[in-house]
Design an enzyme around this catalytic site. Structure first.
Site, PDB file in Angstrom:
ATOM      1  CE1 TYR A 155      -3.661   2.585   0.988  1.00  0.00           C
ATOM      2  CE2 TYR A 155      -1.960   3.438   2.445  1.00  0.00           C
ATOM      3  CZ  TYR A 155      -3.172   3.586   1.805  1.00  0.00           C
ATOM      4  OH  TYR A 155      -3.889   4.742   1.984  1.00  0.00           O
ATOM      5  CG  HIS A 156       2.583   4.657  -2.901  1.00  0.00           C
ATOM      6  ND1 HIS A 156       3.059   5.713  -2.143  1.00  0.00           N
ATOM      7  CD2 HIS A 156       3.402   4.572  -3.977  1.00  0.00           C
ATOM      8  CE1 HIS A 156       4.111   6.232  -2.740  1.00  0.00           C
ATOM      9  NE2 HIS A 156       4.352   5.561  -3.850  1.00  0.00           N
ATOM     10  N   GLY A 157       1.750   4.940   0.824  1.00  0.00           N
ATOM     11  CA  GLY A 157       1.430   6.094   1.638  1.00  0.00           C
ATOM     12  C   GLY A 157       1.670   7.385   0.874  1.00  0.00           C
TER      13      GLY A 157
END
Length: 330
Positions: free
Chosen positions: A129-131
């Site tokens: 998951y990309h912050g």
């Protein structure tokens, strides 16, 4: 005639430095009651200072990236004679930068890595998951290199390759553009590769509910199928509380879709607790389709989010987790 500085210090009555400064400014500008304007300016500074801080703190990451670039140039200059005789010329530089970033992660975020045993000894595709920033991924690769002596390549958005001065950093760390053929070839050579299917869009426009924004992207699944490697889901707890975006403003979303550049403002840089969790690998299945594998991977990532992240995300709670003595269960 007595000068302004003399008038502040002369005489039997002592005068404060602030009163002296006010007198000098009044004499210099000719503005009466300038102390009222100064009081208003001090008040505005007091009110706006916290706001300025939360927008400036993310710049620390930019400073760290350019510090890394500077260190690489120094390393190359000091070791350029060894380059022709060594196949692992940049190993020392990678270890040096890993120590730098791991130190920052430990001090600022109390960074922890859980589930590293789920990473196979051979090739694999890590899907994460990309912050709002890739800081958690950088902390992960640094800890992985220090503890496991494993290096993980990453697929980055095309705009990253146009950032000024970043070429040496990207080359040393083997950052990839992401064509399927290049990824498949690297995996078949035994490399470990990471990809965030949501990319910049997920980074900028996801929210405290940690919504996965992949759209119709399933190329990563086809890469894993073609290379016959497992997919390993990865998620970092509180990653959106560390740095947030103003992606909820609709005009900014429309502007991004038009120019495809990350022009959405960031704010935060808060020292929240960060824990990266590595899920169980999704093994290669010869008869699975890319659509089915994409759905399976998304479900595994969503399960990690639901297990390890309290929703909606809360900055104060994430800060307080720095003081928890008992680690969250894996």
């Amino acid at each position: 005639m007595i000068g302004g500085n003399e008038s502040c210090t002369a005489g039997p009555i002592p005068v404060s430095y602030l009163t002296c400064l006010t007198y000098i400014l009044r004499e210099w500008t000719g503005v009466e009651h300038i102390e009222d304007y100064l009081s208003y300016a001090v008040y505005l500074l007091w009110v706006l200072f916290p706001l300025a801080v939360v927008f400036l703190l993310p710049g620390v990451l930019v400073i760290l990236f350019y510090t890394s670039i500077l260190l690489l140039h120094i390393y190359k200059r000091k070791n350029e004679l060894k380059e022709a005789y060594s196949n692992d010329f940049w190993d020392g530089a990678r270890q040096m930068l890993a120590t730098l970033w791991d130190g920052h992660g430990r001090i600022w975020h109390g960074y922890e890595l859980h589930g590293a045993e789920n990473i196979p000894d051979g090739p694999g595709l890590i899907v994460f998951y990309h912050g709002a920033t890739p800081a958690d991924y950088v902390y992960f690769t640094a800890r992985l290199l220090i503890k496991k002596k494993r290096y993980c390549h990453v697929v980055a958005d095309h705009f990253v390759f146009r950032l000024p001065g970043f070429k040496i950093l990207l080359d040393v760390h083997g950052v990839m553009h992401g064509p399927k053929e290049e990824c498949v070839s690297a995996l078949k050579k035994g490399y470990l590769i990471a990809v965030a299917p949501g990319g910049v869009r997920e980074a900028l426009f996801s929210d405290e509910m940690y919504t996965i924004i992949w759209g119709n992207r399933k190329g990563f699944a086809q890469v894993a199928i073609d290379a016959k490697v497992p997919i390993i889901p990865m998620f970092t707890q509180n990653v959106r509380e560390g740095v947030r975006t103003l992606g909820g403003i609709k005009i900014l979303r429309s502007l991004y879709e038009r120019v495809r550049l990350p022009i959405v403002p960031l704010y935060g840089g808060f020292p929240v607790k960060l824990r990266t969790f590595i899920g169980e690998p999704i093994p290669y299945e010869p008869n699975i389709t890319a659509e089915e594998l994409t759905a399976k991977t998304k479900a595994a990532l969503q399960a990690l989010i639901e297990k390890h992240q309290k929703l909606p995300g809360n900055i104060f709670r994430a800060l307080m987790e720095r003081f928890q003595t008992q680690k969250k269960e894996d």
